[in-house]
Design an enzyme around this catalytic site. Structure first.
Site, mmCIF file in Angstrom:
data_model
loop_
_atom_site.group_PDB
_atom_site.id
_atom_site.type_symbol
_atom_site.label_atom_id
_atom_site.label_comp_id
_atom_site.label_asym_id
_atom_site.label_seq_id
_atom_site.Cartn_x
_atom_site.Cartn_y
_atom_site.Cartn_z
ATOM 1 N N ASP A 133 0.865 -1.181 0.000
ATOM 2 C CA ASP A 133 0.000 0.000 0.000
ATOM 3 C C ASP A 133 0.906 1.238 0.000
ATOM 4 O O ASP A 133 2.139 1.139 -0.114
ATOM 5 C CB ASP A 133 -1.018 -0.032 1.154
ATOM 6 N N CYS A 188 2.892 -3.370 4.011
ATOM 7 C CA CYS A 188 2.081 -2.215 4.394
ATOM 8 C C CYS A 188 2.803 -1.566 5.584
ATOM 9 O O CYS A 188 3.978 -1.859 5.825
ATOM 10 C CB CYS A 188 0.623 -2.594 4.681
ATOM 11 N N THR A 204 2.474 -1.772 8.921
ATOM 12 C CA THR A 204 2.891 -2.739 9.937
ATOM 13 C C THR A 204 3.102 -4.133 9.374
ATOM 14 O O THR A 204 3.691 -4.986 10.052
ATOM 15 C CB THR A 204 1.797 -2.876 11.016
ATOM 16 N N HIS A 256 8.850 -24.452 8.054
ATOM 17 C CA HIS A 256 7.771 -25.108 8.804
ATOM 18 C C HIS A 256 6.385 -24.885 8.215
ATOM 19 O O HIS A 256 5.509 -25.740 8.362
ATOM 20 C CB HIS A 256 7.758 -24.599 10.255
ATOM 21 N N HIS A 285 5.839 -31.353 9.208
ATOM 22 C CA HIS A 285 5.219 -30.055 8.909
ATOM 23 C C HIS A 285 4.189 -30.163 7.791
ATOM 24 O O HIS A 285 3.236 -29.386 7.749
ATOM 25 C CB HIS A 285 6.294 -29.033 8.543
HETATM 26 C C1 RB5 Z 1 -2.091 2.621 6.440
HETATM 27 O O1 RB5 Z 1 -2.127 3.846 7.121
HETATM 28 C C2 RB5 Z 1 -1.897 1.498 7.437
HETATM 29 O O2 RB5 Z 1 -3.028 1.296 8.196
HETATM 30 C C3 RB5 Z 1 -1.515 0.216 6.709
HETATM 31 O O3 RB5 Z 1 -0.360 0.440 5.951
HETATM 32 C C4 RB5 Z 1 -1.209 -0.979 7.566
HETATM 33 O O4 RB5 Z 1 -0.273 -0.699 8.548
HETATM 34 C C5 RB5 Z 1 -2.370 -1.733 8.068
HETATM 35 O O5 RB5 Z 1 -2.254 -2.793 8.690
#
Ligand code: RB5
Length: 152
Positions: free
Chosen positions: A12, A71, A73, A104, A139
């Protein structure tokens, strides 16, 4: 890495820069023909479930063997990718988890969080992910149980 697999990559907006670095790294390492950049083309806002779907479907349809999804996180995009049947997307923060998710879990998609994992670690984790085979054995039965839960 003798096998000619293709890797599909997407992110993203929050992880656009990391995605660009990953695409450049893979193109150098594997050659242009083996890297599918599934966007975005710039850092304009976009939704991680849409980007997860592009890579997950590319793997389901056999266009790519492996995927990388990023993304902010890595959490949202991994949750979204795992909704696709037969897809095992692993959120990794280091080289060790990137190795173990192949050994695994036979993960096909490496998920990374650009706001929590630096580029150097991300690229090292990616290299290890692509170089590590599934161990099979005990596994394999566990992965089969995941498939069974999906009706596969
Ligand atoms: C975008 O702001 C953020 O929410 C997305 O990149 C991600 O971290 C969501 O899990």
């Amino acid at each position: 890495m003798g096998e000619q697999f293709v890797v599909a990559v997407s992110s993203d907006h929050a992880a656009f820069d990391l995605k660009q670095a990953i695409v450049a790294h893979l193109r150098t390492k594997l050659g242009d023909a083996r890297v599918l950049d599934m966007g975005p083309a710039d850092a304009s806002r976009c939704d991680y479930p849409d980007q997860a779907g592009k890579v997950a479907r590319a793997i389901q349809q056999g266009q790519a063997r492996y995927g990388v999804l990023c993304c902010g996180t890595g959490i949202g995009i991994s949750i979204a990718a795992n909704k696709y049947k037969g897809i095992r997307a692993a959120l990794c923060h280091d080289v060790t988890t990137a190795r173990l998710c192949r050994q695994h879990n036979d993960a096909q998609i490496l998920c990374l969080g650009a706001r929590v994992t630096g580029e150097t670690v991300a690229l090292e984790a990616l290299d290890v992910f692509l170089e590590t085979p599934f161990e099979g054995g005990r596994h394999a039965g566990r992965v089969a149980k995941i498939h069974a839960a999906e009706g596969l």
